[in-house]
Design an enzyme around this catalytic site. Structure first.
Site, mmCIF file in Angstrom:
data_model
loop_
_atom_site.group_PDB
_atom_site.id
_atom_site.type_symbol
_atom_site.label_atom_id
_atom_site.label_comp_id
_atom_site.label_asym_id
_atom_site.label_seq_id
_atom_site.Cartn_x
_atom_site.Cartn_y
_atom_site.Cartn_z
ATOM 1 N NE ARG A 45 -47.670 -17.194 -5.387
ATOM 2 C CZ ARG A 45 -48.252 -18.215 -6.023
ATOM 3 N NH1 ARG A 45 -47.518 -19.033 -6.732
ATOM 4 N NH2 ARG A 45 -49.540 -18.422 -5.956
ATOM 5 C CE LYS A 135 -58.099 -26.990 11.757
ATOM 6 N NZ LYS A 135 -59.234 -27.443 11.364
ATOM 7 C CG HIS A 165 -58.809 -21.494 16.371
ATOM 8 N ND1 HIS A 165 -59.076 -22.471 15.447
ATOM 9 C CD2 HIS A 165 -60.016 -21.083 16.826
ATOM 10 C CE1 HIS A 165 -60.386 -22.630 15.344
ATOM 11 N NE2 HIS A 165 -60.989 -21.808 16.179
ATOM 12 C CD GLU A 203 -68.371 -25.333 13.365
ATOM 13 O OE1 GLU A 203 -67.957 -24.175 13.332
ATOM 14 O OE2 GLU A 203 -67.848 -26.260 12.730
ATOM 15 C CG ASP A 222 -62.566 -28.854 9.800
ATOM 16 O OD1 ASP A 222 -61.555 -28.137 9.662
ATOM 17 O OD2 ASP A 222 -63.696 -28.388 10.040
ATOM 18 C CG HIS A 227 -60.157 -27.715 16.685
ATOM 19 N ND1 HIS A 227 -58.950 -27.060 16.670
ATOM 20 C CD2 HIS A 227 -60.777 -27.369 15.523
ATOM 21 C CE1 HIS A 227 -58.842 -26.344 15.550
ATOM 22 N NE2 HIS A 227 -59.937 -26.529 14.840
ATOM 23 C CE LYS A 326 -67.502 -27.097 9.044
ATOM 24 N NZ LYS A 326 -67.011 -26.283 10.131
#
Ligand SMILES: O=C1O[C@H](COP(=O)(O)O)[C@@H](O)[C@H](O)[C@H]1O
Length: 460
Positions: A45, A135, A165, A203, A222, A227, A326
């Site tokens: 846009r 996703k 991915h 992570e 997530d 995954h 996380k």
């Protein structure tokens, strides 16, 4: 006459996904396969001049290490078409100008993607058009089903590419090689020999400004819903005869259909926690709920664990522990297979060893096999030894693999509609148990390894 190059239209061209992942991924694809013919069209846009767009493309290609001789003609041929994807006239004009064959890549927020697909349903797309969607695919089972129905009114299933991915990550694809190309492992890939499987993606990364998306998703949606369950599908599916997409995706869907929370008891099979302030490698991390954009009342988890079982002959009784978090101090991104103890160890051998394990490290890619062997000193004493192999550098970024497959019209590395629905079907009862407060939200300090006592399998 040579076939026309495929046109890759990136909807949401000015966004973060395009800059961080899609264009660099494409750059690495073209680096590995420089004779590929593709036209890149950016659509969004916002006002962007042709020069600015081409600079974006050039910069991303340079960052990906793409040779200028390959990069330049593609960047110079690349166009930006200012388009509001919810405006019928503008989308019609985009479709008319883009050329065919066409890939429409939705690098857009999910709600906008759904509305844009509704518009495409109304106006139609050229035959053979491929749709690529990021996703999350829907926000629950019902909306995923509805989105599938809607997409099928636009294009056939094999032209829909639902992206994960992780399916472009070489170390995850290695699961197929390691399982099906080794006589040593093939016969022992069953509940008779395997005691448990852990699929872990912890992570050190914290929220990093992504509250807008992450606070509504949380660790379970997530990572696990997408995954980790996809890794499980590759790990546990029956052997395919070929690598044809129909066959592999069919086998993945089959094993996902047999997957349920451990003991069919989602409350006992799951755990959730959220990080509080702490530090990781000298970086100080604020309390999750103090991060900008986070709503404490949502009770979003930043670490989740779900134990599942696969109700079929091969896997009956084997727990699969899926965990991702996380702000974890000790990053672990691996699949760990623990084997059952040998039926008998000769009396007279002193065996203080742990069970045999196969560790597939996903990042950086490596395979470790931990076996009991005779000790260096006393040959009648056993000790654990590790055989280690590095997988080496991937030929391209995961998004490069995935874009390559989409440009080749091969859906192998993407998720079929029924698979996407199964992923929701598996986690929905867990989310319901959490909403009903049947599972406490624990906490852990950022930089720690999460709350103690996780990783055990509840009795069924
Ligand atoms: O999709 C996602 O994946 C990343 C982890 O994947 P990686 O390839 O970057 O290691 C995760 O950090 C992110 O939260 C999630 O949305």
């Amino acid at each position: 006459m040579a076939d026309a190059p495929t046109t890759l239209v990136i909807l949401g061209a000015s966004g973060d996904l395009t800059r961080r992942l899609l264009l660099p991924g494409l750059g690495t694809l073209l680096s590995a396969e420089p004779t590929r013919r593709v036209r890149v069209v950016g659509a969004d846009r916002v006002d962007l001049s042709q020069e600015d767009w081409q600079t974006k493309v050039r910069d991303a290609f340079a960052e990906a290490g793409l040779d200028t001789a390959v990069a330049e003609p593609i960047a110079a041929d690349s166009r930006y078409l200012k388009t509001d994807v919810l405006d019928e006239a503008q989308v019609r004009s985009l479709l008319a100008e883009a050329g065919e064959p066409l890939v429409l890549y939705f690098a857009l927020p999910p709600a906008v993607t759904v509305q844009a697909c509704a518009l495409l349903e109304k106006i139609g797309v050229p035959r053979g058009t491929r749709l690529a969607l990021e996703k999350p695919f829907g926000n629950d089972l019902e909306s995923a089903r509805e989105l599938n129905r809607q997409l099928l009114r636009v294009v056939p299933e094999n032209d829909i590419f639902r992206i994960d991915h992780f399916l472009g990550v070489n170390t995850i694809l290695n699961l197929i090689g390691i399982r099906f190309a080794n006589r040593l492992l093939q016969p022992i890939w069953t509940s008779e020999h395997i005691e448990k499987v852990e699929i872990v993606y912890d992570e050190s990364l914290a929220l990093e400004g992504r509250a807008g998306y992450y606070d509504k998703a949380g660790a379970l949606l997530d990572m696990t819903q997408s995954h980790l369950l996809e890794i499980l599908a590759f790990f546990a599916m029956e052997p395919p005869a070929t690598m044809h997409a129909d066959e592999v995706r069919g086998l993945k869907a089959q094993v996902l259909r047999a997957t349920h929370a451990w003991g069919h008891d989602p409350a006992r099979a799951s755990r959730r926690a959220r990080y509080t302030a702490g530090s990781i490698e000298g970086r100080s991390i604020p309390d999750y709920v103090a991060e900008e954009g986070v709503e404490a009342a949502r009770h979003t988890e930043t670490l989740s664990e779900l134990v599942v079982q696969i109700d079929n002959l091969r896997w009956s009784g084997v727990p699969f522990i899926l965990r991702s978090g996380k702000a974890i101090g000790d990053q672990r991104k691996e699949v760990v297979v623990t084997f059952r103890p040998p039926a008998h160890v000769p009396t007279g051998l002193e065996d203080n060893t742990e069970p045999d394990r196969l560790v597939l490290q996903l990042k950086p890619g490596a395979v470790d096999v931990e076996l009991s062997m005779n000790a260096e000193g006393n040959p009648f004493e056993l000790e654990q030894k590790e055989l280690h192999a590095e997988l080496g550098k991937p030929r391209m970024l995961p998004y490069g693999e995935i874009l390559g497959a989409i440009l080749d019209a091969d859906p192998l590395l993407t998720i079929r509609g029924d698979e996407a629905e199964e992923l929701w079907r598996i986690v929905e009862p867990v989310l319901a148990a959490w909403r009903a407060n049947k599972v406490p939200l624990q906490d852990y300090a950022a930089g720690s390894d999460g709350p103690a006592g996780w990783g055990t399998v509840p009795r069924r």
